[in-house]
Motif scaffolding. Sequence first.
Motif, PDB file in Angstrom:
ATOM      1  N   GLN A 100       0.835  -1.210   0.000  1.00  0.00           N
ATOM      2  CA  GLN A 100       0.000   0.000   0.000  1.00  0.00           C
ATOM      3  C   GLN A 100       0.866   1.254   0.000  1.00  0.00           C
ATOM      4  O   GLN A 100       0.577   2.222  -0.703  1.00  0.00           O
ATOM      5  CB  GLN A 100      -0.940  -0.027   1.196  1.00  0.00           C
ATOM      6  CG  GLN A 100      -1.996  -1.111   1.086  1.00  0.00           C
ATOM      7  CD  GLN A 100      -2.824  -1.246   2.349  1.00  0.00           C
ATOM      8  OE1 GLN A 100      -3.179  -0.257   2.964  1.00  0.00           O
ATOM      9  NE2 GLN A 100      -3.129  -2.478   2.736  1.00  0.00           N
ATOM     10  N   THR A 101       1.958   1.222   0.770  1.00  0.00           N
ATOM     11  CA  THR A 101       2.889   2.349   0.809  1.00  0.00           C
ATOM     12  C   THR A 101       3.541   2.540  -0.557  1.00  0.00           C
ATOM     13  O   THR A 101       3.649   3.657  -1.066  1.00  0.00           O
ATOM     14  CB  THR A 101       3.959   2.127   1.896  1.00  0.00           C
ATOM     15  OG1 THR A 101       3.290   1.988   3.153  1.00  0.00           O
ATOM     16  CG2 THR A 101       4.959   3.257   1.956  1.00  0.00           C
ATOM     17  N   TYR A 102       3.967   1.431  -1.165  1.00  0.00           N
ATOM     18  CA  TYR A 102       4.566   1.445  -2.515  1.00  0.00           C
ATOM     19  C   TYR A 102       3.594   2.057  -3.516  1.00  0.00           C
ATOM     20  O   TYR A 102       3.956   2.942  -4.288  1.00  0.00           O
ATOM     21  CB  TYR A 102       4.941   0.010  -2.898  1.00  0.00           C
ATOM     22  CG  TYR A 102       5.049  -0.269  -4.370  1.00  0.00           C
ATOM     23  CD1 TYR A 102       6.206   0.034  -5.077  1.00  0.00           C
ATOM     24  CD2 TYR A 102       3.995  -0.867  -5.062  1.00  0.00           C
ATOM     25  CE1 TYR A 102       6.315  -0.236  -6.432  1.00  0.00           C
ATOM     26  CE2 TYR A 102       4.090  -1.141  -6.409  1.00  0.00           C
ATOM     27  CZ  TYR A 102       5.244  -0.826  -7.099  1.00  0.00           C
ATOM     28  OH  TYR A 102       5.347  -1.094  -8.436  1.00  0.00           O
ATOM     29  N   LEU A 103       2.359   1.595  -3.486  1.00  0.00           N
ATOM     30  CA  LEU A 103       1.355   2.069  -4.442  1.00  0.00           C
ATOM     31  C   LEU A 103       1.074   3.557  -4.229  1.00  0.00           C
ATOM     32  O   LEU A 103       1.027   4.331  -5.198  1.00  0.00           O
ATOM     33  CB  LEU A 103       0.078   1.250  -4.287  1.00  0.00           C
ATOM     34  CG  LEU A 103      -0.945   1.329  -5.399  1.00  0.00           C
ATOM     35  CD1 LEU A 103      -0.345   1.001  -6.746  1.00  0.00           C
ATOM     36  CD2 LEU A 103      -2.099   0.382  -5.097  1.00  0.00           C
ATOM     37  N   ALA A 104       0.934   3.981  -2.989  1.00  0.00           N
ATOM     38  CA  ALA A 104       0.677   5.396  -2.695  1.00  0.00           C
ATOM     39  C   ALA A 104       1.852   6.269  -3.135  1.00  0.00           C
ATOM     40  O   ALA A 104       1.656   7.329  -3.744  1.00  0.00           O
ATOM     41  CB  ALA A 104       0.401   5.586  -1.205  1.00  0.00           C
ATOM     42  N   ALA A 105       3.075   5.828  -2.854  1.00  0.00           N
ATOM     43  CA  ALA A 105       4.255   6.610  -3.219  1.00  0.00           C
ATOM     44  C   ALA A 105       4.414   6.693  -4.732  1.00  0.00           C
ATOM     45  O   ALA A 105       4.694   7.767  -5.277  1.00  0.00           O
ATOM     46  CB  ALA A 105       5.503   5.994  -2.585  1.00  0.00           C
TER      47      ALA A 105
END
Length: 146
Positions: free
Chosen positions: A134-139
């Motif tokens: 989720q962090t990867y996708l948001a970033a």
Amino acid sequence: MQSNDKVRRGRACENCAKVGISDPSGENVLCGDSLPISVVKPEDDPLRLDWWTTNFQAETPDSDRHVGALQLYLALSPSSKIELPKNTFPARLDFDDQSVRPVKGVIEVLLVRLLVEPRMTGAQLVFKVTEAGQTYLAARTAEKTR
């Protein structure tokens, strides 16, 4: 429901001029040379986790293709015949006209990098986007909007 109701060729991408893949709203969710979704072939076995992790191909999740693929898989997850939790998508989607699956190389790299984790929901293999995913996708999505 027909597969073309969910995944269709979109308009040309503003960034690269390649044809994109659109979700049902008409919004481009991916553009590039190869589609991150495949029709299930008789020799495929997407409901078995070990099928996804054999014949590993060296890829990294750093391309727009991987970000777009993950967005596409999540956009298609409501089409699953079983209800799935948020941030989860199936290893196989069955439409009236055909069955499709994520691209093996994309799933392999997402699994290796711990961006998704496999889970069983009944007899269905699904992939849950991890907190790191989720962090990867948001970033990566934020990078594209700058």
